[in-house]
Design a protein around this motif. Sequence first.
Motif, short mmCIF file in Angstrom:
data_model
loop_
_atom_site.label_atom_id
_atom_site.label_comp_id
_atom_site.label_asym_id
_atom_site.label_seq_id
_atom_site.Cartn_x
_atom_site.Cartn_y
_atom_site.Cartn_z
N MET A 1 0.85 -1.18 0.00
CA MET A 1 0.00 0.00 0.00
C MET A 1 0.89 1.25 0.00
N THR A 2 0.62 2.19 -0.88
CA THR A 2 1.40 3.41 -0.99
C THR A 2 0.84 4.47 -0.07
N SER A 3 1.73 5.14 0.64
CA SER A 3 1.33 6.21 1.54
C SER A 3 1.39 7.53 0.79
N THR A 4 0.37 8.35 0.94
CA THR A 4 0.29 9.64 0.27
C THR A 4 0.25 10.75 1.30
N LEU A 5 0.97 11.84 1.03
CA LEU A 5 0.87 13.04 1.86
C LEU A 5 -0.16 13.94 1.20
N VAL A 6 -1.24 14.20 1.92
CA VAL A 6 -2.35 15.01 1.40
C VAL A 6 -2.41 16.29 2.20
N GLY A 7 -2.34 17.43 1.52
CA GLY A 7 -2.33 18.72 2.20
C GLY A 7 -3.67 19.41 2.15
N TYR A 8 -3.87 20.30 3.13
CA TYR A 8 -5.07 21.14 3.15
C TYR A 8 -4.63 22.55 3.50
N ALA A 9 -5.03 23.51 2.66
CA ALA A 9 -4.70 24.93 2.87
C ALA A 9 -6.00 25.72 2.88
N ARG A 10 -6.06 26.73 3.76
CA ARG A 10 -7.27 27.55 3.84
C ARG A 10 -6.91 28.95 4.30
N THR A 11 -7.55 29.94 3.67
CA THR A 11 -7.54 31.30 4.17
C THR A 11 -8.98 31.72 4.36
N SER A 12 -9.17 32.72 5.20
CA SER A 12 -10.52 33.13 5.55
C SER A 12 -11.21 33.96 4.49
N THR A 13 -10.46 34.71 3.73
CA THR A 13 -11.09 35.60 2.74
C THR A 13 -10.41 35.49 1.39
N LEU A 14 -11.10 35.92 0.37
CA LEU A 14 -10.59 35.87 -1.00
C LEU A 14 -9.39 36.77 -1.21
N ASP A 15 -9.25 37.84 -0.40
CA ASP A 15 -8.13 38.75 -0.60
C ASP A 15 -6.84 38.28 0.09
N GLN A 16 -6.85 37.07 0.64
CA GLN A 16 -5.65 36.52 1.28
C GLN A 16 -4.97 35.52 0.35
N THR A 17 -4.91 35.86 -0.93
CA THR A 17 -4.34 34.96 -1.93
C THR A 17 -2.89 34.63 -1.62
N ALA A 18 -2.11 35.62 -1.20
CA ALA A 18 -0.69 35.38 -0.91
C ALA A 18 -0.54 34.37 0.22
N GLY A 19 -1.40 34.45 1.23
CA GLY A 19 -1.35 33.51 2.35
C GLY A 19 -1.67 32.10 1.91
N LEU A 20 -2.63 31.96 1.00
CA LEU A 20 -3.00 30.64 0.49
C LEU A 20 -1.85 30.07 -0.34
N GLU A 21 -1.27 30.91 -1.18
CA GLU A 21 -0.14 30.46 -2.01
C GLU A 21 1.04 30.04 -1.13
N ALA A 22 1.29 30.77 -0.05
CA ALA A 22 2.39 30.43 0.86
C ALA A 22 2.14 29.06 1.51
N GLN A 23 0.89 28.82 1.93
CA GLN A 23 0.56 27.52 2.51
C GLN A 23 0.75 26.40 1.49
N GLU A 24 0.30 26.64 0.27
CA GLU A 24 0.44 25.63 -0.78
C GLU A 24 1.91 25.32 -1.05
#
Length: 189
Positions: A1-24
């Motif tokens: 069985m292969t193990s996968t690293l699955v990420g989740y990123a979230r920002t509270s508002t649409l204008d926090q694009t830089a924060g979302l990109e940094a998390q990604e």
Amino acid sequence: MTSTLVGYARTSTLDQTAGLEAQERELGAAGCTKVFSEQLSSVATKRPKLEAALDYVREGDTFVVTRPDRLARSTFDLLDIANRLRAKGVALRILSLQMDTSTSTGKLMLTMLGGIAEFERDLMLERQREGIAKAKADGKYKGRAPTARRKAADVRRLRQEGMSADKIAEELGVSRSSVFRILRAKVEA
């Protein structure tokens, strides 16, 4: 069985694009091959990408987030999500805390978080009960005011003027369900 690293990123508002990109970027650097992202407040009732990510992970996978507040609304919510993951045989890794529940230390940290959260909740409820008891003794406690019911006449008037339930809710600052409850009560009366 292969193990996968699955990420989740979230920002509270649409204008926090830089924060979302940094998390990604951070999740990618941690080795996540699949990342679910959304720009939505954590207090939103539904977080569709989080649910999709939780459905996606399989036994042996590791669910990765950059910080606990990106995943959960509260410590209780965090523990609930961790329990859901554990039930599926999925580890949780929180990068900022260097916590990984696939290790003994990570499991201990999560257990300690749970104990602290329960302790904080008990203290908060105790203070709340004491405050209510004092307010009642002083004759100052009346409970929460039913805000929507006070606006029932306005709800009915605006509906008669042809306004939609969504617009009425927005106009009066009440929930959509309150608008329907008031309108239904008039019909049933």
